[in-house]
Enzyme design. Structure first.
Site, PDB file in Angstrom:
ATOM      1  CD  GLU A 185       4.578  -6.379  -0.682  1.00 49.01           C
ATOM      2  OE1 GLU A 185       5.552  -6.904  -0.969  1.00 49.01           O
ATOM      3  OE2 GLU A 185       4.669  -5.080   0.272  1.00 49.01           O
ATOM      4  NE  ARG A 189       6.826  -9.022  -0.454  1.00 45.70           N
ATOM      5  CZ  ARG A 189       8.047  -8.827   1.065  1.00 45.70           C
ATOM      6  NH1 ARG A 189       7.606  -9.607   1.584  1.00 45.70           N
ATOM      7  NH2 ARG A 189       6.548  -7.410   0.873  1.00 45.70           N
ATOM      8  CG  ASP A 318       9.675   2.900  -2.257  1.00 44.17           C
ATOM      9  OD1 ASP A 318       8.456   2.296  -2.765  1.00 44.17           O
ATOM     10  OD2 ASP A 318      10.585   1.990  -1.677  1.00 44.17           O
ATOM     11  CD  GLU A 495      15.178  -1.351   0.634  1.00 53.97           C
ATOM     12  OE1 GLU A 495      15.454  -2.034   2.299  1.00 53.97           O
ATOM     13  OE2 GLU A 495      14.053  -1.394   0.625  1.00 53.97           O
ATOM     14  CB  THR A 582      11.888  -3.389  -6.894  1.00 47.87           C
ATOM     15  OG1 THR A 582      11.651  -2.414  -5.109  1.00 47.87           O
ATOM     16  CG2 THR A 582       9.890  -3.872  -5.938  1.00 47.87           C
TER      17      THR A 582
END
Ligand code: DMJ
Length: 601
Positions: A185, A189, A318, A495, A582
């Site tokens: 993360e 981010r 994913d 998504e 992502t």
């Protein structure tokens, strides 16, 4: 355009008729003769003119054989024989922003950001109902929300908000926090957000300095036996830690979704270790390939092997699939190994995971759950469960088909059938069908899709359960009047919208904008908190909706950014110049200037 030419034609007729009227005023008896002459002259001119016009049309159709059929298909909304989709309707919309809808998305962003700024500036997370902020750890905030949002402000042109956010980064951002943070993360981010802000701000060095500081604190997580990074990082101690829940294990998505960020930082700074650390993870994954070519959600951090665990396109794996493709794109298609790994993985997904629902034939991806038998044998049980996470995959497949599955570069919009290979064509069709399925799961009371859906299979026993037997899909455990299961919530995830954005860019088909607009309106109606911000809702099938006091940071970094891009024209972040990480942080595509051992030839 047609209005303008009609108006022009009318004007010419008026100008021409004037002398005729003057003449007829002088010699009223010759009116019929003159009209006959005019008609004859007109006829002659038309005949003369028709030759070059027909010649021109002939040459045009020779050079563009599909133009006529495309026009007919566009008019009737048929799929063209030569192309995927219906161009024409389509094509024009690409270059035109839908300003009204785009601006509505900007208003939503302001509603979210300004509430956060008012109540919780600098806190990692925001709770819009209690109007409070909170941090991920007790050691203090790390700019989670600010950094995740800042590039969206740059893209939307929100200059004043941007300046205040930048000032906060300059004055207050501090990574000297003695606590454990998620490696994944923090990278997607924060490192991704800082690098994107660096590029979009025209190389404002503050972002690169902060990115280097953060990356250097994260780097020690790669010091493991296998080179796979540890799940947690203590930013002040500069040390990796295992995850308490599953020591010795790391998730595939977590280890394989750091590459775009560290590679771009390496490109910017010339420091090879950023590159080699994340590249070595990919090498380990390649060597760990299981016979079926799929990736389990867990890997062993010591051995670097996959361990028997669920196989799916959803949570915990994913973005592994996403980054295989994006690593190939990021370095301008120079690293063939990622194309090969991507093609191999997608082939396995088609062989083992892609399924159709029994009635409406909705395409979805299933999960495989390992089962250990007393005799020590391992078998895999197919489970028709699809996480909301999987909805990135439709758009990703479509994008991949125009790159790894294309005979030419660039392909048309939408692609001509001859431009895609057989594999590319398969991926395009699977991708568009998966996007449609994700859209169809918005058929709920709120118009929002749940966190997880299950698809019907003959042996699911659902037919006897009650009178309201679902036809194709359902939310497991959801019963009227009872507390909703976790699967029933919508947590502001991006998504499906991400896929709509990619599908629109690759087809120009306005239906993707229409679907996006419908989802946006549902978010406005059911998730908006009047005093500011947006909240999770706990049941997509309940109206009025019940909210939970949390606004995920990906609302501002991804969901609203993708919506904005969906309604903007293609000049903003063209897909042949940018790759989005992502967390939807755009990074420029570049040709690498270092040659690495992992060339995969
Ligand atoms: C985001 O943080 C990223 O997209 C990540 O890859 C998984 N999904 C969440 C949003 O749903």
């Amino acid at each position: 355009m047609s209005d303008g030419s009609l108006r022009k034609r009318k004007k010419q007729t008026e100008t021409k008729s004037k002398p005729q009227n003057e003449a007829s005023a002088k010699e009223p008896h010759h009116v019929d003769d003159e009209l006959e002459i005019d008609t004859a002259t007109l006829f002659r001119y038309t005949r003369i003119l028709s030759i070059p016009i027909l010649l021109f049309l002939g040459v045009f159709l020779y050079l563009n054989p599909s133009a006529l059929s495309d026009a007919v298909n566009a008019f009737f909304g048929f799929e063209s024989e030569d192309r995927f989709g219906t161009p024409g309707v389509s094509g024009d919309a690409l270059f035109i922003s839908d300003v009204e809808k785009r601006d509505a998305v900007v208003e939503a962003f302001k509603h979210a950001w300004r509430a956060y700024e008012r109540d919780a500036m600098g806190s990692d997370e925001y709770h819009p109902i209690s109007q409070n902020g909170s941090n991920l750890t007790e050691a203090g905030g790390i700019g989670y929300t600010v950094i995740d949002s800042i590039d969206t402000m740059l893209i939307m042109g929100l200059d004043d908000d941007y300046k205040r956010a930048r000032q906060w980064i300059e004055d207050k951002l501090d990574f000297e926090r003695d606590a454990e943070f998620s490696t994944f993360e923090t990278t997607i981010r924060l490192l991704g957000g800082l690098l994107s802000a660096y590029h979009l701000s025209g190389n404002d060095s503050i972002y690169l300095d902060r990115a280097i500081d953060l990356a250097d604190r994260i780097l020690p997580v790669f010091d493991t036996q296998s080179g796979l990074p540890m799940s947690q990082v203590n930013l002040a101690q500069r040390k990796g830690f295992p995850n308490d829940e599953y020591p010795n294990l790391v998730t595939t998505a977590e280890v394989a979704t750091l590459q775009l960020e560290f590679r771009y930082l390496s490109y910017l700074t010339g420091r090879e270790e950023y590159w080699t650390k994340v590249e070595s993870v990919m090498k380990t994954i390649k060597e760990a390939r299981m016979p079926h070519g799929l990736a389990s959600i867990y890997m062993d951090v010591d051995s670097g092997k996959f361990v028997p665990s669920a196989i799916r396109l959803g949570s915990r794996s994913d973005s592994y699939y996403e980054y295989l493709l994006k690593q190939y794109i990021q370095t301008n298609y120079t690293e063939r190994v990622y194309k090969d790994m991507y093609d191999d993985a997608i082939q396995s997904v088609h062989t083992h995971l892609v399924k159709k629902s029994p009635y409406a034939r909705m395409l979805y991806t299933s999960e495989l759950i390992p089962e250990q038998h007393p005799n020590g044998q391992l078998s895999w049980r197919l489970t028709p469960k699809q996480d909301h996470f999987v909805c990135f995959f439709g758009g990703s497949l479509m994008l991949g088909s125009t790159i790894t599955g294309a005979n030419v570069q660039p392909v048309s919009v939408p692609p001509m059938k001859t431009e895609l290979t057989e594999i590319g064509s398969r991926d395009w069709q699977t991708g568009t069908a998966l996007v449609k399925t994700c859209w169809d799961t918005h058929d709920t009371a709120t118009g929002l899709a749940p966190e997880v859906v299950h698809f019907r299979i003959p042996e699911d026993g659902m037919d006897d359960a009650n009178m309201h037997t679902p036809v194709d899909w359902y939310i497991k455990g959801a019963r009227p009047g009872e507390h909703p299961p976790y699967d029933a919530r919508y947590i502001l995830r991006p998504e499906t919208i991400e896929s709509l954005f990619i599908a629109f860019r690759l087809t120009g088909d306005v239906k993707y904008r229409e679907w996006g607009w419908s989802i946006f309106q549902a978010i406005e109606k059911h998730c908006k908190v009047e005093t500011g911000g947006y909240a999770i809702i706990i049941n997509v099938d309940e109206v009025p909706s019940r909210k939970e006091d949390k606004m995920e940071t990906f609302l501002m970094s991804e969901t609203l950014k993708y919506l904005y891009l969906l309604f903007d024209d293609t000049n903003t972040l063209p897909l042949d110049k940018y790759v989005l990480n992502t967390e939807a942080h755009p990074l420029p595509i570049f040709t690498p200037n270092i040659r690495t051992p992992f060339v995969g030839h």
